[in-house]
Scaffold this active site. Structure first.
Site, PDB file in Angstrom:
ATOM      1  N   HIS A 198     -18.921  21.329 -29.266  1.00 31.54           N
ATOM      2  CA  HIS A 198     -20.007  22.310 -29.172  1.00 31.54           C
ATOM      3  C   HIS A 198     -21.263  21.839 -29.848  1.00 31.54           C
ATOM      4  O   HIS A 198     -21.979  22.277 -30.700  1.00 31.54           O
ATOM      5  CB  HIS A 198     -19.493  23.810 -29.886  1.00 31.54           C
TER       6      HIS A 198
ATOM      7  N   GLU B  47     -27.204  21.795 -19.347  1.00 30.82           N
ATOM      8  CA  GLU B  47     -25.891  21.692 -19.863  1.00 30.82           C
ATOM      9  C   GLU B  47     -25.063  22.508 -18.741  1.00 30.82           C
ATOM     10  O   GLU B  47     -25.514  23.400 -18.057  1.00 30.82           O
ATOM     11  CB  GLU B  47     -25.909  22.525 -20.990  1.00 30.82           C
TER      12      GLU B  47
ATOM     13  N   ARG C 283     -18.874  20.419 -23.293  1.00 33.75           N
ATOM     14  CA  ARG C 283     -20.029  20.538 -22.504  1.00 33.75           C
ATOM     15  C   ARG C 283     -20.462  19.044 -22.125  1.00 33.75           C
ATOM     16  O   ARG C 283     -20.218  18.209 -22.574  1.00 33.75           O
ATOM     17  CB  ARG C 283     -21.287  21.016 -23.314  1.00 33.75           C
TER      18      ARG C 283
ATOM     19  N   ARG D  98     -15.882  30.480 -22.804  1.00 31.76           N
ATOM     20  CA  ARG D  98     -16.504  28.748 -22.475  1.00 31.76           C
ATOM     21  C   ARG D  98     -15.877  27.607 -23.047  1.00 31.76           C
ATOM     22  O   ARG D  98     -16.002  26.406 -22.733  1.00 31.76           O
ATOM     23  CB  ARG D  98     -17.955  28.905 -22.136  1.00 31.76           C
TER      24      ARG D  98
END
Length: 132
Positions: A123, A93, A108, A104
Site C-alpha cells: 500500500h 492506480e 497496486r 481491495r
C-alpha cells in the site's frame, strides 16, 4: 502508444534518472539521505516475477479494461513522494486483487502517462519499477 521496446527503454531511463537524482556518490556525501520529496532509487521486478493477479491487472490495463474495482484508473496523487514528482493526474492506480482479502487489499499497480509501470504490495510504502 509506445511499443514494448520503447516502454522498456523509458522505464530503464526513469530508473537510471531516479538513481542519479538520489546521489550515487561516495566520499563525504555517502550515507546522506535524500530529502523527503526526492524518491529513492527504486528496485525493479520483471513482469513474469509478479504475482499472477498483478500480471492479469497489467493485461487489463493494456487492454483498456474492464476493471473490477470502481477506483481502478483513478488518479494516484503520489503524496508519499515515492515516485518521481510529476504534475497532478500524471499517475493512475489499479488494484491488484489479493487472494483471501475481502477488500481491495494492499497491492497496486501505478502507471505513468509516459508508459512507466510501478508495483507496490504494501500500500504505497515501497514501489518497484516493472520491467516489461
Amino acid at each position: 502508444m509506445l511499443n514494448r521496446s520503447s516502454r522498456l527503454l523509458l522505464v530503464l531511463l526513469s530508473a537510471l534518472a531516479a538513481l542519479l537524482l538520489t546521489g550515487c556518490q561516495g566520499g563525504a556525501g555517502a550515507g546522506h539521505r535524500p530529502a523527503a520529496s526526492t524518491p529513492a532509487a527504486l528496485a525493479t521486478v520483471r513482469t513474469f516475477d509478479l504475482p499472477r493477479e498483478a500480471r492479469e491487472t497489467l493485461r487489463r490495463i493494456d487492454g483498456g479494461g474492464p476493471f473490477p474495482y470502481r477506483k481502478d484508473g483513478s488518479a494516484f496523487g503520489n503524496i508519499e513522494g515515492m515516485l518521481p514528482e510529476r504534475e497532478r493526474g500524471y499517475y493512475r492506480e489499479y488494484t491488484v486483487p489479493t487472494p483471501g482479502e475481502r477488500d481491495r487489499g494492499a497491492r497496486r499497480i501505478v502507471t505513468g502517462r509516459e508508459g512507466e509501470v510501478y508495483y507496490t504490495d504494501d500500500h504505497y510504502q515501497t514501489f518497484r519499477v516493472v520491467l516489461r
